[in-house]
Design a protein around this motif. Structure first.
Motif: not given
Length: 534
Positions: A499-512
């Motif tokens: 069973q896995g976790k999930q991830y999002v990576a983003a530039r620091d000026n992105v909200t939400g």
């Protein structure tokens, strides 16, 4: 700002406080330019699957994440998790004590993106169409408890069910129940290509090369009327060949957000990075991975062969060598965080044991080593899949009881081959249609299972699944759900792995970004905005 990792529990009561420090979707604005989101999902139209984005056909997390932005459903899973709530509907609910009659009243003023009015007849048309087409993807099985769909006037839809189904509101939140315009979707034919027309928060346009989407552009739908707050005017989803290319694009600023599927190495690197320009968001996930069996195939037809494999596989070693802290061993089809979970495979087999596996095969007069090929897809679940299958191969072969080879195939060829029964053993992942134990059992074990598994257990199909669906209180369904899992552990039509976790990576000026994925891996592009994220 400083680099940070956010760990978000999939528990409604805990979720909101954790996000308070992250900047909500109310902060900032989109600045008038598209937010660019990277993915390694591929969207191809092939001879075997010419209609990948038709709601009556689509049944994988990638295509569903396109449809969830564009095609509206009567119900929707809420931002903070929990039970589904009305979306295109103003209200919905069971109108009888037996959970067999479900009525919805449509929201006033609903329109398709082209301005056409939406009526109850359109809802009936859409759902009856998916049921009638009964595409070989198996997605129509989500609607198999429906007997008839009735309309009353322009605004009321009544679903008469064949049997009680407490999970039905969840099913009305899935894209197969999406409302489509009869002018755009023929009654008895799938819509080929990549055009999607609906009433969701966005409209879709695509840049297509070699019968595959390169860039999908989601533009805010001015006619959308529902519960969602859309925090941007445009999002572009860019498809990359692999995680490395996607990561490079994020580092260069070519994209703003990186979603599935990042490699384990990328996630580890981001988690310890001191960069002040990129954020990694870690969220609880309900994704599972498993091996499936064609139980009619000569090589695995004897239950003892499948049981011996279950006895040998070392999930702890598999997870630690490939995914580290990004996954956990799984001993049932139902994840540990879902009500109704039991550790059925551990209870049955305990720790890995060559001696016990040998006894199973010897007792069934199976000649060893058993020769098998494990099949996996090379381009759908991320680059770590190949390493995962090499370890599975090694574990089985090191026992001396198996002679296993492995074979990787691209997704667009892998799926048709699997559905035609060309594989004896193959690996797949499952992202839930909705977060309920039923959705980890019925899609694999019911009559119209999406894998086309020949395994059929009459007690599961005729008694245990229907009885479990009668219980609106899912805790009360626990006994039936546990029995199903115990039967699966004994018969082994499937072996759960992790069973896995999930991830999002983003530039620091992105909200939400904290809400960009829910626990079912639903991409919620409307949550993204521009501003300072923390």
């Amino acid at each position: 700002m400083n680099r940070k990792t956010l760990v978000l529990p999939a528990v409604v009561g805990l979720l909101a406080p954790v996000l308070a420090a992250c900047g909500g979707s109310d902060s900032g604005s989109d600045g008038g330019n598209a937010i660019k989101v990277g993915t390694t999902d591929t969207f191809s139209a092939t001879k075997a699957a010419p209609a990948p984005l038709d709601p009556a056909y689509a049944y994988d997390v990638g295509t569903w994440n396109i449809l969830r932005q564009t095609v509206q459903t009567l119900m929707i899973q809420p931002k903070g998790e929990g039970d589904p709530v009305p979306e295109a509907a103003q209200s919905c609910g069971f109108t009888d004590s037996g959970n067999e009659r479900y009525a919805c009243t449509l929201r006033d003023g609903l329109k398709f993106a082209n301005g056409d009015k939406i009526t109850a007849a359109d809802v009936k048309y859409s759902i009856d169409r998916a049921r009638a087409i009964k595409a070989d993807s198996g997605v129509s099985a989500l609607l198999n408890t429906i007997d008839t769909v009735e309309t009353q006037g322009d605004n009321k839809v009544i679903f008469h069910l064949k049997t009680a189904d407490a999970t039905f509101p969840y099913k009305l939140s899935t894209p197969v129940a999406g409302i489509v315009n009869p002018d755009d979707y023929e009654k008895n034919k799938l819509r080929d290509g990549f055009d999607v027309d609906g009433s969701g928060p966005y409209t879709l346009s695509t840049d297509v090369k070699n019968d595959a989407i390169v860039t999908a552009t989601f533009t805010k739908n001015p006619n959308y009327k529902g519960t969602l707050k859309v925090n941007n005017s445009k999002v572009q989803m860019v498809s990359y060949t692999d995680a490395a290319a996607m990561g490079t694009a994020l580092d260069k600023g070519d994209i703003d957000v990186m979603t599935r599927t990042m490699s384990p190495d990328q996630i580890q690197k981001l988690s310890v990075s001191t960069s002040d320009s990129e954020d990694l968001v870690e969220m609880s996930g309900l994704e599972i991975r498993y091996l499936a069996f064609n139980t009619d195939a000569k090589s695995v037809k004897d239950k003892a062969v499948r049981q011996a494999m279950a006895q040998l596989i070392n999930r702890g070693e598999l997870v630690s060598k490939v995914y580290g802290t990004q996954a956990e061993p799984l001993y049932s089809l139902v994840p540990a965080s879902i009500t109704g979970h039991s550790n059925a495979f551990f209870n049955k087999y305990g720790d890995p044991s060559t001696a016990k596996a040998k006894a199973l095969l010897t007792g069934a007069n199976i000649t060893t080593p058993v020769k098998l090929t494990l099949h996996y897809t090379t381009d759908h679940y991320g680059s770590a899949t190949a390493k995962e299958f090499k370890i599975l191969q090694q574990q089985l072969n090191d026992s001396g009881l198996f002679d296993v080879s492995i074979q990787g195939t691209k997704w667009d060829k892998f799926v048709p081959a699997e559905r035609k029964g060309q594989y004896d053993v193959w690996g797949m992942g499952w992202f839930p249609d909705f977060p309920d134990a039923d959705n980890y059992l019925a899609p694999f074990l019911d009559t119209d299972n999406f894998l086309k598994l020949p395994y059929k257990n009459s007690r599961i199909i005729n008694t245990l699944i229907p009885d479990s669906r009668r219980e609106a209180d899912r805790l009360a369904a626990g006994s039936d759900l546990t029995t199903i899992q115990d039967i699966v552990a004994d018969d082994v039509p499937i072996i759960p792995l992790w069973q896995g976790k999930q991830y999002v990576a983003a530039r620091d000026n992105v909200t939400g970004t904290a809400y960009a994925l829910n626990s079912s891996s639903t991409l919620q592009l409307w949550e993204l905005g521009r501003g300072v994220s923390g």
